[in-house]
Design an enzyme around this catalytic site. Structure first.
Site, PDB file in Angstrom:
ATOM      1  N   GLU A  60       0.955  -1.369  -0.079  1.00  0.00           N
ATOM      2  CA  GLU A  60       0.050   0.007   0.065  1.00  0.00           C
ATOM      3  C   GLU A  60       0.825   1.230  -0.008  1.00  0.00           C
ATOM      4  O   GLU A  60       0.344   2.331  -0.450  1.00  0.00           O
ATOM      5  CB  GLU A  60      -0.946  -0.003   1.365  1.00  0.00           C
ATOM      6  CG  GLU A  60      -2.135   1.037   1.219  1.00  0.00           C
ATOM      7  CD  GLU A  60      -3.005   0.873   2.117  1.00  0.00           C
ATOM      8  OE1 GLU A  60      -3.941   1.860   2.201  1.00  0.00           O
ATOM      9  OE2 GLU A  60      -3.250  -0.207   2.757  1.00  0.00           O
ATOM     10  N   HIS A 103       8.218 -26.809   1.515  1.00  0.00           N
ATOM     11  CA  HIS A 103       7.918 -28.121   0.898  1.00  0.00           C
ATOM     12  C   HIS A 103       6.418 -27.481  -0.178  1.00  0.00           C
ATOM     13  O   HIS A 103       6.198 -28.203  -0.948  1.00  0.00           O
ATOM     14  CB  HIS A 103       6.944 -28.808   2.168  1.00  0.00           C
ATOM     15  CG  HIS A 103       7.922 -29.620   2.950  1.00  0.00           C
ATOM     16  ND1 HIS A 103       8.580 -30.716   2.586  1.00  0.00           N
ATOM     17  CD2 HIS A 103       8.403 -29.045   4.242  1.00  0.00           C
ATOM     18  CE1 HIS A 103       9.237 -31.267   3.487  1.00  0.00           C
ATOM     19  NE2 HIS A 103       9.191 -30.126   4.493  1.00  0.00           N
ATOM     20  N   LYS A 116     -13.073   1.863  -2.962  1.00  0.00           N
ATOM     21  CA  LYS A 116     -14.278   2.380  -2.062  1.00  0.00           C
ATOM     22  C   LYS A 116     -15.156   3.010  -2.770  1.00  0.00           C
ATOM     23  O   LYS A 116     -16.161   2.659  -2.641  1.00  0.00           O
ATOM     24  CB  LYS A 116     -13.760   2.969  -0.961  1.00  0.00           C
ATOM     25  CG  LYS A 116     -12.655   2.306   0.200  1.00  0.00           C
ATOM     26  CD  LYS A 116     -12.170   3.318   1.139  1.00  0.00           C
ATOM     27  CE  LYS A 116     -11.403   2.524   2.258  1.00  0.00           C
ATOM     28  NZ  LYS A 116     -10.880   3.450   3.321  1.00  0.00           N
TER      29      LYS A 116
END
Length: 528
Positions: A322, A351, A455
């Site tokens: 951000e 793994h 938003k």
């Protein structure tokens, strides 16, 4: 490079902080002296700009705000007496409140003591507290913590199911600077509804962490919540962990928040030094710049070799991405900056993806986080003379060497143990590294127009939903998507309309969709 040369390079580039017992090793990043010399003028400029930032320069031009997370751990650096007092008083109020909860001076109605905390927030208001909780909270913490950090109904239901009958002894902490963040508001509304269903008076269980005179502040005060704690306009969510946002839930869980602040303060002092090799944050910024050619061309893979640091990579995702993910630089040029961050923990994820890291696409650099202390007390031998902790250390060293042998760069950060002091120091180290790197590549780390755009787009979709439902309710029968879009006056948003009615139908919200679902244009939509 042969073994002797690597050993010399390791000693040449190793940073050690005596007070914190922390090491930063960038010797396995393959830059040369010419690269460092080329970057030196940029570092000189970056150091000065970070000094100005700490001194109170306006660093967020969108909102005309200073950026002062550094002041949180040393209030004497604050640019005014008012801010200094707010910081000192804020920390004291958190400590006092946590003590009052632990000592049953503040209790839930009709009960002896609070047993749980429900933290409602999103982004930096949740990621920091979650990271610190996983890293530092004792198994037998004074209060168990739970999070609503999304607006997912199933996730919210699961959280309340985990709390169960203890809802009557659960303290709710709602965290939102403005009080207008939709996800946090939704979580608060859901929490209120859950308490009401249980016959509990929500305000008697709730506290707010918010900005002065915000929507949330006004709600908390008008409804008579237990108390409120301040969020300052000079603190962004991703740098808020050492404010009340993170300190309150940590203190409620019995974490030594003063030690966290002290560790951050000590690291801040170290990272103010205007010398590359003596500044651990500058060393990280150098490594990041080199790896991605100052353009973020390689990803940052974070592998902490300790279960308690599991969420560190998630925390760094927001802090780094951000802050650094920007379309324009400070001069208005389109640059598309950023560094992608991912990871989980070692050795589990060896793994999962170390095979690709060693032999696949070389589009990354690794950051290995080493913890020297295995555990409290002694360890059993899993083999003669070898413990599980020895294996973990060996796997970290083996991964570092395997990567290096195949030309894959890595950084190793070592802390003596996972303690409040070391966690505070890690937070401060990366906060400063982000600041320095941002100035190296000439971007603003402290605004986030892309987040605001998302938003606004979400709000637009909800406005479309309201309009569509009204249009359907006024229709005499079923409509095709095209007809519905025309009737709603939203012909340019037909795809949004399709997804909206599909969602409303799936949740029994007064809309019915009929027809061949594989052919959206032929569907019929009606109000029911």
């Amino acid at each position: 490079m042969d073994v002797a040369a690597l050993w010399e390079r390791y000693q040449d580039w190793l940073y050690y902080h005596n007070g914190l017992g922390m090491y930063v090793d960038i010797s396995r990043m393959s830059f040369d002296d010419a690269f460092v010399e080329q970057l030196t003028p940029k570092f000189e400029k970056a150091f000065k700009l970070v000094d100005e930032l700490e001194a109170g320069a306006i660093a967020n031009p969108d909102e005309k705000r200073m950026v002062g997370h550094y002041w949180l751990r040393d209030a004497n650096l604050a640019p005014s007496e008012k801010i200094k007092k707010n910081i000192v008083d804020g920390v004291a109020s958190v400590k006092t409140f946590a003590s009052d909860i632990h000592n049953a001076k503040v209790t839930p109605p009709g009960e002896k003591q609070f047993t749980d905390v429900l933290s409602v927030g999103i982004g930096g208001s949740a990621l920091g507290p979650q990271f610190v909780s996983k890293a530092l909270a004792d198994v037998n913490a004074p209060l168990d913590i739970h999070f609503i950090d999304n607006t997912d109904p199933v996730g919210i239901d699961r959280t309340f199911a985990e709390i169960g009958d203890r809802l009557k002894t659960t303290l709710v902490v709602v965290v939102s600077k403005s009080g207008g963040t939709p996800e946090t508001r939704n979580g608060m509304v859901e929490a209120k509804a859950a308490f009401e269903r249980a016959g509990l008076d929500f305000p008697k269980y709730a506290v707010a962490v918010t900005g002065e005179d915000s929507k949330l502040d006004n709600v908390a005060k008008s409804e008579g919540w237990i108390t409120t704690f301040p969020m300052y306009d000079w603190i962004g969510g991703r740098t808020s962990e050492l404010s009340a946002v993170g300190l309150l839930p940590a203190a409620l869980q019995g974490v030594d928040i003063q030690a966290m602040l002290d560790g951050a303060k000590e690291m801040d002092i170290a990272t103010r030094v205007h010398s590359l090799k003596e500044n651990p944050a500058a060393l990280l910024a150098l490594a990041w710049y080199f790896s991605g050619d100052g353009k973020g061309e390689k990803d940052m893979v974070v592998l902490p070799y300790k279960d308690s640091l599991l969420l560190f990579s998630r925390y760094l995702q927001q802090l780094v991405m951000e802050s650094l993910g920007k379309e324009e630089d400070l001069d208005g040029n389109t640059v598309y900056q950023g560094i992608a961050v991912y990871g989980n923990k070692g050795s589990t994820d060896q793994h999962a993806y170390v095979q690709q890291l060693r032999e696949g696409v070389p589009n990354f650099f690794a950051t290995l986080i080493e913890v020297l202390k295995d555990r409290e007390g002694t360890s059993v031998d899993v083999e003669p003379g070898v413990t599980a902790g020895d294996y973990l250390s060996g796997l970290l060293q083996g991964t570092r060497r395997a990567l290096s042998e195949n030309g894959r760069d890595s950084i190793t950060i070592t802390v003596p143990d996972v303690t409040p002091k070391s966690v505070g120091a890690l937070i401060a180290l990366y906060e400063r590294a982000v600041s320095i790197y941002a100035y190296l590549v000439n971007i603003n780390a402290y605004h986030q127009p892309g987040v605001e755009a998302g938003k606004k787009a979400a709000a637009d979709v909800l406005d479309v939903q309201t309009t569509v439902r009204k249009a359907l309710s006024e229709a005499s029968g079923s409509l095709t998507l095209s007809e519905l879009a025309d009737k709603a006056g939203l012909s340019d948003k037909i795809e949004n309309i399709y997804k909206i009615v599909r969602h409303l139908d799936a949740n029994g919200k007064g809309v019915k969709v009929e027809g061949d679902l594989s052919k959206p244009a032929t569907l019929k939509v009606s109000s029911i």
